[in-house]
Design a protein around this motif. Structure first.
Motif, mmCIF file in Angstrom:
data_model
loop_
_atom_site.group_PDB
_atom_site.id
_atom_site.type_symbol
_atom_site.label_atom_id
_atom_site.label_comp_id
_atom_site.label_asym_id
_atom_site.label_seq_id
_atom_site.Cartn_x
_atom_site.Cartn_y
_atom_site.Cartn_z
ATOM 1 N N GLN A 28 0.833 -1.206 0.000
ATOM 2 C CA GLN A 28 0.000 0.000 0.000
ATOM 3 C C GLN A 28 0.869 1.258 0.000
ATOM 4 O O GLN A 28 0.596 2.213 -0.737
ATOM 5 N N ALA A 40 2.306 1.842 -3.357
ATOM 6 C CA ALA A 40 1.301 2.346 -4.301
ATOM 7 C C ALA A 40 1.156 3.857 -4.145
ATOM 8 O O ALA A 40 1.048 4.587 -5.136
ATOM 9 N N SER A 48 -2.259 1.378 -15.833
ATOM 10 C CA SER A 48 -1.553 1.369 -14.546
ATOM 11 C C SER A 48 -1.668 2.711 -13.831
ATOM 12 O O SER A 48 -1.773 2.752 -12.605
ATOM 13 N N SER A 88 -4.956 2.618 -12.271
ATOM 14 C CA SER A 88 -4.946 1.658 -11.156
ATOM 15 C C SER A 88 -4.235 2.227 -9.935
ATOM 16 O O SER A 88 -4.697 2.055 -8.801
ATOM 17 N N VAL A 91 -5.845 2.559 -6.205
ATOM 18 C CA VAL A 91 -5.242 1.975 -5.008
ATOM 19 C C VAL A 91 -4.907 3.073 -4.015
ATOM 20 O O VAL A 91 -5.174 2.952 -2.816
ATOM 21 N N ASN A 110 -7.094 -2.942 0.560
ATOM 22 C CA ASN A 110 -6.824 -3.199 -0.845
ATOM 23 C C ASN A 110 -5.826 -4.327 -0.911
ATOM 24 O O ASN A 110 -4.747 -4.237 -0.360
ATOM 25 N N THR A 169 -3.991 -5.390 -3.278
ATOM 26 C CA THR A 169 -2.976 -5.306 -4.325
ATOM 27 C C THR A 169 -1.604 -5.534 -3.707
ATOM 28 O O THR A 169 -1.195 -4.823 -2.806
ATOM 29 N N ILE A 219 2.463 -6.527 -7.947
ATOM 30 C CA ILE A 219 1.563 -5.833 -8.885
ATOM 31 C C ILE A 219 1.840 -4.336 -8.871
ATOM 32 O O ILE A 219 1.903 -3.698 -9.923
ATOM 33 N N VAL A 220 2.053 -3.794 -7.672
ATOM 34 C CA VAL A 220 2.361 -2.360 -7.561
ATOM 35 C C VAL A 220 3.669 -2.058 -8.283
ATOM 36 O O VAL A 220 3.785 -1.028 -8.954
ATOM 37 N N TYR A 235 2.872 -1.659 -11.823
ATOM 38 C CA TYR A 235 2.233 -0.357 -12.048
ATOM 39 C C TYR A 235 3.290 0.744 -12.089
ATOM 40 O O TYR A 235 3.246 1.645 -12.931
#
Length: 158
Positions: free
Chosen positions: A37, A40, A112, A115, A119, A129, A131, A135-136, A139
């Motif tokens: 998080q 992100a 991304s 996204s 997030v 979240n 994620t 994945i971050v 992005y």
């Protein structure tokens, strides 16, 4: 054209991702989620920094320091950016820029950006979240591609 302020921020974030990748096996799942998080939010901030600094550099090249300062101040008010907000901010400067930027980076990069905004908003509003860090990281890598396209289009020569 790579702006030093953007490159420095990119390098700091890459270093954080690398550190978290190395240490990920040493923390529990809650901590790993929290790191995802946080990254992100940092990655979303990178998008904001890219837009702000690119537009400031553009204004410095095309106008006097007062106008450049005004452009930076207006760009600083932008937060939680997605593609629509960026497009709307760029349009008064040049109505063709957004399409050119979109043409110079993969579609996934634009997805991304959106996204990361989603997030980031979830984190800011206390929503869970799921994620993950991997994945971050994807992005963020796409955000770097977007930043490069933005700089190349906006700051190209006369």
């Amino acid at each position: 054209m790579k702006l030093v302020s953007i490159s420095s921020e990119r390098d700091r974030i890459v270093s954080l991702f690398d550190l978290l990748d190395r240490e990920s096996g040493k923390v529990d799942i809650l901590a790993a989620s929290t790191f995802g998080q946080f990254m992100a939010v940092k990655s979303g901030g990178f998008v904001e920094t890219s837009v702000q600094q690119t537009m400031y550099e553009y204004a410095k090249r095309k106008s006097d320091t007062q106008i450049a300062s005004y452009v930076l101040k207006q760009a600083t008010y932008l937060n939680s950016l997605n593609c629509e907000k960026i497009s709307k901010f760029l349009e008064p400067f040049n109505k063709d820029w957004w399409n050119e930027i979109a043409g110079h980076c993969p579609r996934t990069a634009l997805e991304s950006i959106d996204s990361l905004k989603n997030v980031r908003d979830d984190v800011a509003h206390g929503k869970h979240n799921g994620t993950g860090l991997r994945i971050v990281r994807g992005y963020f890598d796409d955000a770097v591609k977007f930043s490069t396209a933005l700089q190349n289009v906006v700051l190209r020569g006369p």
